[in-house]
Design an enzyme around this catalytic site. Structure first.
Site, mmCIF file in Angstrom:
data_model
loop_
_atom_site.group_PDB
_atom_site.id
_atom_site.type_symbol
_atom_site.label_atom_id
_atom_site.label_comp_id
_atom_site.label_asym_id
_atom_site.label_seq_id
_atom_site.Cartn_x
_atom_site.Cartn_y
_atom_site.Cartn_z
ATOM 1 N N PHE A 163 -3.227 -10.718 13.022
ATOM 2 C CA PHE A 163 -1.941 -11.068 12.405
ATOM 3 C C PHE A 163 -0.789 -11.049 13.400
ATOM 4 C CE2 PHE A 163 0.781 -7.303 11.744
ATOM 5 C CZ PHE A 163 -0.080 -6.266 12.081
ATOM 6 N N GLU B 297 5.767 6.134 8.108
ATOM 7 C CA GLU B 297 5.453 5.673 9.449
ATOM 8 C C GLU B 297 6.189 4.376 9.741
ATOM 9 O OE1 GLU B 297 3.442 7.361 11.821
ATOM 10 O OE2 GLU B 297 4.855 5.943 12.674
ATOM 11 N N TYR C 2 -5.364 2.761 11.205
ATOM 12 C CA TYR C 2 -4.347 2.258 12.123
ATOM 13 C C TYR C 2 -3.131 3.177 12.162
ATOM 14 C CZ TYR C 2 -6.908 -2.021 12.917
ATOM 15 O OH TYR C 2 -7.856 -2.908 13.312
ATOM 16 N N ALA D 127 11.066 -4.509 3.835
ATOM 17 C CA ALA D 127 11.574 -5.668 3.097
ATOM 18 C C ALA D 127 12.645 -6.404 3.917
ATOM 19 C CB ALA D 127 12.140 -5.220 1.746
ATOM 20 N N SER E 263 0.998 7.553 4.267
ATOM 21 C CA SER E 263 0.644 6.199 3.823
ATOM 22 C C SER E 263 1.891 5.565 3.215
ATOM 23 C CB SER E 263 -0.423 6.240 2.739
ATOM 24 O OG SER E 263 -1.434 7.142 3.062
ATOM 25 N N PRO F 180 -3.935 -0.250 -0.603
ATOM 26 C CA PRO F 180 -3.884 -1.705 -0.754
ATOM 27 C C PRO F 180 -3.240 -2.107 -2.082
ATOM 28 C CG PRO F 180 -6.100 -0.906 -1.181
ATOM 29 C CD PRO F 180 -5.300 0.276 -0.740
ATOM 30 N N THR F 181 -2.902 -3.380 -2.204
ATOM 31 C CA THR F 181 -2.385 -3.879 -3.474
ATOM 32 C C THR F 181 -3.522 -3.869 -4.491
ATOM 33 O OG1 THR F 181 -0.873 -5.259 -2.222
ATOM 34 C CG2 THR F 181 -1.173 -5.833 -4.535
ATOM 35 N N LYS G 278 2.659 -6.135 1.016
ATOM 36 C CA LYS G 278 2.351 -5.031 0.094
ATOM 37 C C LYS G 278 3.618 -4.274 -0.307
ATOM 38 C CE LYS G 278 0.760 -1.117 1.635
ATOM 39 N NZ LYS G 278 -0.084 -0.205 2.421
ATOM 40 N N CYS H 103 1.464 -4.301 5.835
ATOM 41 C CA CYS H 103 2.640 -3.667 5.221
ATOM 42 C C CYS H 103 3.601 -4.595 4.493
ATOM 43 C CB CYS H 103 3.421 -2.904 6.277
ATOM 44 S SG CYS H 103 2.664 -1.339 6.690
HETATM 45 C C1 UDX Z 1 5.543 -3.520 10.285
HETATM 46 C C2 UDX Z 1 6.857 -2.818 10.633
HETATM 47 O O1 UDX Z 1 7.440 -3.461 11.779
HETATM 48 C C3 UDX Z 1 6.622 -1.353 10.905
HETATM 49 O O2 UDX Z 1 7.841 -0.676 11.165
HETATM 50 C C4 UDX Z 1 5.928 -0.728 9.688
HETATM 51 O O3 UDX Z 1 5.638 0.630 9.908
HETATM 52 C C5 UDX Z 1 4.649 -1.487 9.337
HETATM 53 O O4 UDX Z 1 4.938 -2.874 9.174
HETATM 54 P P1 UDX Z 1 3.460 -4.453 11.651
HETATM 55 O O5 UDX Z 1 3.056 -5.086 10.366
HETATM 56 O O6 UDX Z 1 2.446 -3.668 12.408
HETATM 57 O O7 UDX Z 1 4.701 -3.459 11.423
HETATM 58 O O8 UDX Z 1 3.982 -5.592 12.656
HETATM 59 P P2 UDX Z 1 5.343 -6.406 12.846
HETATM 60 O O9 UDX Z 1 5.628 -6.447 14.289
HETATM 61 O O10 UDX Z 1 6.423 -5.935 11.974
HETATM 62 O O11 UDX Z 1 4.924 -7.887 12.436
HETATM 63 C C6 UDX Z 1 4.586 -8.260 11.115
HETATM 64 C C7 UDX Z 1 4.333 -9.749 11.023
HETATM 65 O O12 UDX Z 1 5.526 -10.490 11.200
HETATM 66 C C8 UDX Z 1 3.352 -10.292 12.052
HETATM 67 O O13 UDX Z 1 2.492 -11.222 11.450
HETATM 68 C C9 UDX Z 1 4.251 -10.960 13.068
HETATM 69 O O14 UDX Z 1 3.601 -11.982 13.775
HETATM 70 C C10 UDX Z 1 5.342 -11.510 12.163
HETATM 71 N N1 UDX Z 1 6.615 -11.761 12.865
HETATM 72 C C11 UDX Z 1 7.292 -10.728 13.456
HETATM 73 C C12 UDX Z 1 7.158 -13.048 12.887
HETATM 74 O O15 UDX Z 1 6.571 -13.987 12.349
HETATM 75 N N2 UDX Z 1 8.357 -13.253 13.516
HETATM 76 C C13 UDX Z 1 9.056 -12.251 14.119
HETATM 77 O O16 UDX Z 1 10.137 -12.514 14.657
HETATM 78 C C14 UDX Z 1 8.505 -10.942 14.087
HETATM 79 P P1 ADP Z 2 -3.884 2.320 7.548
HETATM 80 O O1 ADP Z 2 -3.461 1.040 8.182
HETATM 81 O O2 ADP Z 2 -2.971 2.730 6.432
HETATM 82 O O3 ADP Z 2 -4.115 3.424 8.528
HETATM 83 P P2 ADP Z 2 -6.778 1.968 7.287
HETATM 84 O O4 ADP Z 2 -7.524 1.201 6.254
HETATM 85 O O5 ADP Z 2 -6.834 1.512 8.713
HETATM 86 O O6 ADP Z 2 -5.262 2.032 6.771
HETATM 87 O O7 ADP Z 2 -7.231 3.490 7.277
HETATM 88 C C1 ADP Z 2 -7.357 4.286 6.133
HETATM 89 C C2 ADP Z 2 -8.591 5.176 6.287
HETATM 90 O O8 ADP Z 2 -8.583 6.132 5.206
HETATM 91 C C3 ADP Z 2 -9.929 4.459 6.194
HETATM 92 O O9 ADP Z 2 -10.678 4.704 7.370
HETATM 93 C C4 ADP Z 2 -10.625 5.092 4.935
HETATM 94 O O10 ADP Z 2 -12.022 5.264 5.108
HETATM 95 C C5 ADP Z 2 -9.929 6.435 4.849
HETATM 96 N N1 ADP Z 2 -9.977 7.049 3.495
HETATM 97 C C6 ADP Z 2 -9.650 6.479 2.312
HETATM 98 N N2 ADP Z 2 -9.786 7.351 1.291
HETATM 99 C C7 ADP Z 2 -10.197 8.531 1.835
HETATM 100 C C8 ADP Z 2 -10.498 9.852 1.303
HETATM 101 N N3 ADP Z 2 -10.385 10.118 0.002
HETATM 102 N N4 ADP Z 2 -10.894 10.806 2.174
HETATM 103 C C9 ADP Z 2 -10.989 10.538 3.499
HETATM 104 N N5 ADP Z 2 -10.708 9.352 4.061
HETATM 105 C C10 ADP Z 2 -10.316 8.343 3.249
#
Ligand code: UDX
Ligand code: ADP
Length: 459
Positions: free
Chosen positions: A335, A162, A13, A222, A132, A94-95, A276, A273
């Site tokens: 989510f 990111e 992602y 946070a 990451s 991941p955690t 975690k 995010c």
């Molecule tokens: C978040 C951060 O926004 C982003 O900057 C970071 O890089 C990764 O984590 P993301 O997890 O993709 O992004 O989505 P976000 O829009 O932040 O929403 C997170 C969660 O909070 C979702 O479940 C969303 O539904 C919830 N949310 C968001 C609420 O419940 N209320 C709100 O007002 C906003």
């Molecule tokens: P994020 O949301 O952080 O992008 P994802 O789980 O969507 O996390 O993507 C992480 C990707 O990294 C997965 O597709 C996984 O297969 C890949 N990956 C993990 N470890 C390695 C590695 N050692 N070499 C290459 N790819 C890896």
């Protein structure tokens, strides 16, 4: 260093959308995204861009435009590492589910494997960019691995966290609030700044030291999560008084010091995010003996867990204290809207609780597959895979999912839910027909007029 080739390890992602935008904006740079998951790479190479492994508005169009020209997806990790001057690490963190820091600390094994992989195969100098989400001081660990195992080549490590949010990733990448680059070597920092400079104004590119950059990412997440837990805490108080959380959010959001964003009360935040990163922050604070700091941030998670539980408890008690054998239709599983990502989605925990109370669950989500939903439930290990299979049905059509249901639970704020024929839905349900709107997206008055027993958050 002049950058002509970029390698990104991890086609997820973060890596996918970020590299697609970098490739689009830097036609002179060849960008290759590599992954150990061959199936995922094959999906990224699918002729039909509607079948990419990640759903993100606007992503398919950019992939279509750049793939095969200067954006490539490959499983040839070593080759791509060695060819490139700049390597992004975008693997999952991941955690931890085992050992020290279990349930709290980030599992850095994938990042470490990447660093070792880079050290082993690199024969020329590299700039390594950590993308990451990582705990503070990870760059230091990567540096140590690279410098102690490498073939005498020079590595510069940068932290470039990111900030994209899923569902709006492309928009966020195209016009970021800021791009953060942390590092020691000015030359390396400027090489990366130039890549972003292709479309981002220089004043939005912040240069910091590595640790500030790493900690800024955890802190931003946070703070954002804290706002949601704050408004969710108020939502419970609203339910006990005559206040309406939407009205309260609107009122406080007009205070320019507070601002209107991230004040939507909900079933609780999900995503890969927030939880975690806060757990990371708590773990780091604890490891420095900062008990009060750790406990302060931990409350954000406690409240979030409480909000999810409160939602399912309320559903059960409203349905006369039992959901055993009742059909509960869940609209949405992701989510948040506009993504097919389900990591830490509140829907998983709500469903799990209702299943433990012997409910029958029918799910409809416009972008999430049946396989994903079953895997999410199986991962919790609460019951056998066979039982999950038997108790949870997934539908491709929302009207079928809600047919004969005792209640509907809205879990994700997908826009299409607002435009459904709710009269038709009401007619097809068991009576009284209950709606638990976990996202406050339906109009209470209109829904009640149709005959529904409506229950929103914080009303
Ligand atoms: C978040 C951060 O926004 C982003 O900057 C970071 O890089 C990764 O984590 P993301 O997890 O993709 O992004 O989505 P976000 O829009 O932040 O929403 C997170 C969660 O909070 C979702 O479940 C969303 O539904 C919830 N949310 C968001 C609420 O419940 N209320 C709100 O007002 C906003
Ligand atoms: P994020 O949301 O952080 O992008 P994802 O789980 O969507 O996390 O993507 C992480 C990707 O990294 C997965 O597709 C996984 O297969 C890949 N990956 C993990 N470890 C390695 C590695 N050692 N070499 C290459 N790819 C890896």
């Amino acid at each position: 260093m002049k950058i002509t080739k970029i390698c990104c390890i991890g086609a997820g992602y973060v890596g996918g959308p970020t590299m697609a935008v970098i490739a689009k904006k830097n036609p002179n740079i060849q960008v290759t995204i590599v992954d150990i998951n061959a199936e995922r790479i094959a999906a990224w190479n699918n002729e039909d861009v509607s079948q990419l492994p990640i759903y993100e508005p606007g992503l398919a169009e950019i992939v279509k435009e750049t793939r095969g020209k200067n954006l490539h997806f490959s499983t040839e990790i070593d080759k791509s590492i060695d060819e490139s001057e700049m390597i992004f690490i975008s693997v999952n963190t991941p955690t931890k589910t085992y050992g020290k820091g279990k349930g709290m600390a980030a599992d850095l094994k994938y990042v470490e494997l990447c660093a070792r992989n880079i050290a082993e195969v690199a024969t020329t100098d590299k700039i390594v960019v950590e993308k990451s989400t990582l705990p503070v001081r990870t760059a230091q660990a990567i540096k140590s691995i690279l410098n102690n195992t490498g073939n005498d080549v020079k590595f510069d490590i940068l932290s470039n966290p990111e900030f994209l949010a899923e569902g709006t990733a492309i928009e966020d990448l195209l016009s970021p609030d800021r791009v953060l680059i942390g590092g020691e070597s000015e030359e390396a920092i400027e090489s990366l700044a130039k890549v972003y400079g292709a479309w981002v104004d220089d004043e939005r590119i912040l240069r910091t030291n590595v640790w500030s950059s790493e900690l800024s990412k955890l802190t931003a997440n946070a703070f954002l999560a804290q706002r949601i837990s704050s408004i969710n805490a108020i939502s419970e108080l609203c339910e006990k008084t005559e206040a309406d959380v939407n009205e309260v959010a609107r009122a406080i959001g007009m205070d320019s010091r507070i601002g209107p964003k991230f004040l939507s009360a909900s079933i609780g935040f999900g995503g890969s995010c927030f939880q975690k990163d806060i757990l990371n922050l708590v773990y780091i604070a604890r490891s420095y003996g900062l008990t009060e700091v750790a406990e302060y941030w931990e409350q954000v998670i406690t409240l979030n867990d409480h909000q999810k539980r409160r939602f399912s408890d309320n559903l059960i008690s409203t349905l006369y204290n039992t959901v055993s054998g009742k059909k509960i239709a869940m609209l949405g599983w992701a989510f948040k809207k506009d993504t097919n990502d389900t990591r830490e989605s509140a829907a998983i925990y709500v469903a799990d609780h209702l299943l433990s109370e012997q409910a029958q669950i029918a799910v409809y989500d416009p972008k999430v597959s049946e396989q994903r939903i079953q895997a999410d439930l199986n991962y919790l290990n609460t019951r056998s895979e066979e039982e999950n299979q038997e108790l949870v049905d997934t539908f491709n059509n929302p009207y079928e999912a809600v047919k004969d249901a005792h209640a509907i639970a809205i879990m994700t704020e997908w826009d299409e839910f607002k435009t459904y024929d709710w009269k038709k839905i009401y007619d097809s349900m068991k009576k009284p027909a209950f709606i638990f709107d976990g996202r406050n997206i339906l109009n209470e008055e209109e829904t009640t007029k149709l005959g529904f027993e409506y229950s929103g958050i914080g009303k």
